[in-house]
Design a protein around this motif. Sequence first.
Motif, PDB file in Angstrom:
ATOM      1  N   ARG A   1      38.680  53.360  37.317  1.00 58.82           N
ATOM      2  CA  ARG A   1      37.700  53.991  38.207  1.00 58.82           C
ATOM      3  C   ARG A   1      37.550  55.479  37.921  1.00 58.82           C
ATOM      4  NH1 ARG A   1      40.223  51.036  42.276  1.00 58.82           N
ATOM      5  NH2 ARG A   1      41.250  52.911  43.071  1.00 58.82           N
ATOM      6  N   LYS A   2      38.639  56.124  37.551  1.00 61.13           N
ATOM      7  CA  LYS A   2      38.602  57.559  37.276  1.00 61.13           C
ATOM      8  C   LYS A   2      37.718  57.864  36.076  1.00 61.13           C
ATOM      9  CE  LYS A   2      43.350  58.231  38.954  1.00 61.13           C
ATOM     10  NZ  LYS A   2      44.738  58.582  38.537  1.00 61.13           N
ATOM     11  N   ARG A   3      37.672  56.918  35.131  1.00 61.04           N
ATOM     12  CA  ARG A   3      36.913  57.145  33.892  1.00 61.04           C
ATOM     13  C   ARG A   3      35.633  56.333  33.822  1.00 61.04           C
ATOM     14  NH1 ARG A   3      40.430  54.709  30.209  1.00 61.04           N
ATOM     15  NH2 ARG A   3      41.842  54.083  31.888  1.00 61.04           N
ATOM     16  N   ASP A   4      35.438  55.460  34.815  1.00 64.91           N
ATOM     17  CA  ASP A   4      34.305  54.532  34.771  1.00 64.91           C
ATOM     18  C   ASP A   4      34.283  53.783  33.442  1.00 64.91           C
ATOM     19  OD1 ASP A   4      32.913  54.044  37.056  1.00 64.91           O
ATOM     20  OD2 ASP A   4      31.456  55.642  36.783  1.00 64.91           O
ATOM     21  N   ALA A   5      35.441  53.320  33.040  1.00 58.06           N
ATOM     22  CA  ALA A   5      35.562  52.580  31.781  1.00 58.06           C
ATOM     23  C   ALA A   5      36.853  51.789  31.800  1.00 58.06           C
ATOM     24  CB  ALA A   5      35.560  53.538  30.591  1.00 58.06           C
ATOM     25  N   GLY A   6      36.846  50.672  31.065  1.00 58.05           N
ATOM     26  CA  GLY A   6      38.043  49.850  30.956  1.00 58.05           C
ATOM     27  C   GLY A   6      37.706  48.384  31.108  1.00 58.05           C
ATOM     28  N   ALA A   7      38.632  47.546  30.670  1.00 59.64           N
ATOM     29  CA  ALA A   7      38.432  46.100  30.763  1.00 59.64           C
ATOM     30  C   ALA A   7      39.720  45.440  31.254  1.00 59.64           C
ATOM     31  CB  ALA A   7      38.037  45.524  29.405  1.00 59.64           C
ATOM     32  N   LEU A   8      39.559  44.555  32.228  1.00 59.01           N
ATOM     33  CA  LEU A   8      40.668  43.781  32.787  1.00 59.01           C
ATOM     34  C   LEU A   8      40.424  42.308  32.490  1.00 59.01           C
ATOM     35  CD1 LEU A   8      43.137  43.318  34.699  1.00 59.01           C
ATOM     36  CD2 LEU A   8      41.482  43.280  36.599  1.00 59.01           C
ATOM     37  N   VAL A   9      41.421  41.656  31.894  1.00 59.79           N
ATOM     38  CA  VAL A   9      41.335  40.231  31.596  1.00 59.79           C
ATOM     39  C   VAL A   9      42.474  39.537  32.330  1.00 59.79           C
ATOM     40  CG1 VAL A   9      41.421  38.450  29.810  1.00 59.79           C
ATOM     41  CG2 VAL A   9      40.322  40.651  29.322  1.00 59.79           C
ATOM     42  N   ASN A  10      42.143  38.646  33.246  1.00 66.37           N
ATOM     43  CA  ASN A  10      43.150  37.863  33.954  1.00 66.37           C
ATOM     44  C   ASN A  10      43.120  36.426  33.462  1.00 66.37           C
ATOM     45  OD1 ASN A  10      44.081  39.987  35.500  1.00 66.37           O
ATOM     46  ND2 ASN A  10      42.812  39.516  37.273  1.00 66.37           N
ATOM     47  N   ILE A  11      44.285  35.918  33.108  1.00 68.13           N
ATOM     48  CA  ILE A  11      44.382  34.546  32.609  1.00 68.13           C
ATOM     49  C   ILE A  11      44.653  33.617  33.783  1.00 68.13           C
ATOM     50  CG2 ILE A  11      45.488  32.984  30.993  1.00 68.13           C
ATOM     51  CD1 ILE A  11      44.013  35.308  29.665  1.00 68.13           C
ATOM     52  N   GLY A  12      43.668  32.806  34.111  1.00 65.01           N
ATOM     53  CA  GLY A  12      43.806  31.816  35.166  1.00 65.01           C
ATOM     54  C   GLY A  12      44.146  30.462  34.577  1.00 65.01           C
ATOM     55  N   SER A  13      43.572  29.421  35.133  1.00 63.52           N
ATOM     56  CA  SER A  13      43.780  28.065  34.628  1.00 63.52           C
ATOM     57  C   SER A  13      42.783  27.136  35.306  1.00 63.52           C
ATOM     58  CB  SER A  13      45.204  27.581  34.907  1.00 63.52           C
ATOM     59  OG  SER A  13      45.330  26.195  34.597  1.00 63.52           O
ATOM     60  N   VAL A  14      42.382  26.092  34.600  1.00 67.78           N
ATOM     61  CA  VAL A  14      41.495  25.098  35.211  1.00 67.78           C
ATOM     62  C   VAL A  14      42.189  24.356  36.343  1.00 67.78           C
ATOM     63  CG1 VAL A  14      40.114  24.788  33.121  1.00 67.78           C
ATOM     64  CG2 VAL A  14      42.112  23.330  33.508  1.00 67.78           C
ATOM     65  N   VAL A  15      43.525  24.413  36.416  1.00 70.10           N
ATOM     66  CA  VAL A  15      44.213  23.739  37.524  1.00 70.10           C
ATOM     67  C   VAL A  15      43.940  24.419  38.857  1.00 70.10           C
ATOM     68  CG1 VAL A  15      46.062  22.867  36.031  1.00 70.10           C
ATOM     69  CG2 VAL A  15      46.404  24.980  37.314  1.00 70.10           C
ATOM     70  N   ALA A  16      43.270  25.568  38.831  1.00 68.84           N
ATOM     71  CA  ALA A  16      42.811  26.182  40.082  1.00 68.84           C
ATOM     72  C   ALA A  16      41.904  25.229  40.840  1.00 68.84           C
ATOM     73  CB  ALA A  16      42.067  27.479  39.781  1.00 68.84           C
ATOM     74  N   HIS A  17      41.282  24.289  40.109  1.00 72.05           N
ATOM     75  CA  HIS A  17      40.404  23.292  40.719  1.00 72.05           C
ATOM     76  C   HIS A  17      41.067  21.923  40.777  1.00 72.05           C
ATOM     77  CE1 HIS A  17      37.010  26.067  40.603  1.00 72.05           C
ATOM     78  NE2 HIS A  17      37.298  26.326  39.352  1.00 72.05           N
ATOM     79  N   LEU A  18      42.378  21.880  40.578  1.00 70.86           N
ATOM     80  CA  LEU A  18      43.050  20.585  40.457  1.00 70.86           C
ATOM     81  C   LEU A  18      44.304  20.523  41.326  1.00 70.86           C
ATOM     82  CD1 LEU A  18      42.971  17.842  38.890  1.00 70.86           C
ATOM     83  CD2 LEU A  18      44.486  18.924  37.202  1.00 70.86           C
ATOM     84  N   PRO A  19      44.162  20.299  42.634  1.00 72.18           N
ATOM     85  CA  PRO A  19      45.358  20.077  43.454  1.00 72.18           C
ATOM     86  C   PRO A  19      46.160  18.916  42.876  1.00 72.18           C
ATOM     87  CG  PRO A  19      43.396  20.256  44.831  1.00 72.18           C
ATOM     88  CD  PRO A  19      42.914  20.154  43.414  1.00 72.18           C
ATOM     89  N   SER A  20      47.474  19.069  42.845  1.00 73.49           N
ATOM     90  CA  SER A  20      48.292  18.063  42.170  1.00 73.49           C
ATOM     91  C   SER A  20      49.632  17.911  42.871  1.00 73.49           C
ATOM     92  CB  SER A  20      48.524  18.473  40.714  1.00 73.49           C
ATOM     93  OG  SER A  20      49.529  17.690  40.113  1.00 73.49           O
TER      94      SER A  20
END
Length: 274
Positions: A128-147
């Motif tokens: 935010r201080k630089r108005d620049a940058g990239a954040l990549v969060n690794i999720g998973s398709v199991v977010a849609h798969l109760p098990s």
Amino acid sequence: MGKDKGLAVVTGASSGIGAVYAERLAARGHPLLLVARRPDRLARLQEELSREHGVSVKTLVADLESPSGLADVEKRVAADDVALLVNNAGAGGLGKSAEMTADQLERIIKLNITAVTRLSHAALTSFRKRDAGALVNIGSVVAHLPSAGSAVYSASKAYVLNFTRSLQMEYAGRPIRIQLVMPGPIRTEFFSSQGLSDSVFPTEAYLTAEQLVDAALAGLEAGEEVTVPSMPDVRTWNSLETARVAFMKAIMSGEVASRYHLTPQGSRPVRPGA
């Protein structure tokens, strides 16, 4: 991403998806900070990437389950020289919750939720201080798969999905990139490290870590907010999003659904699909 070749931080960098991210980003000319628990693996990767790509590669040995370890990484991620954070570190924890200890379940929460949240917050504070940058969060398709075999793991990835998607809305219109990567089955140490076989999924369902990361980086370059590398038709995701919006609209009726009203005889009406 990559134009100024700013520092890229990769957590869980000592193997699997994280190690491939490190190699691909080094090949693009990014100086690296690699974070993981295993110093021997980090040292080998550091030497290899420095030699092959001629970039600066530093390492930070830290256990993100530990408050002190997480704080060390948090402080470094918040520095002004970080251009990209890949939040890759996480815990699998497959198995029935009844067969796991409360400490094992908490470990998944610490890595997949607490660490992801705090490191994302630290990175975005700097971006935010630089108005620049990239954040990549690794999720998973199991977010849609109760098990029945991954209650806390699938729940933790549902958190990553909603957390990251909400951040994207919060930062919409700003020159800060936030990407959610949703892997399906990937051939890494994910299953073997938990004493499981890859046969839990069909052989043809797997991607390699290299395929996943190459697709994720292509998605980032293309401006995708959500990247699902193994999904052939993007209309599948669009249909899911359309259904989600329709669901939220439907629950705003301000009325109790008729299936929950008692009949004069005191019994409930038959529910749809019953």
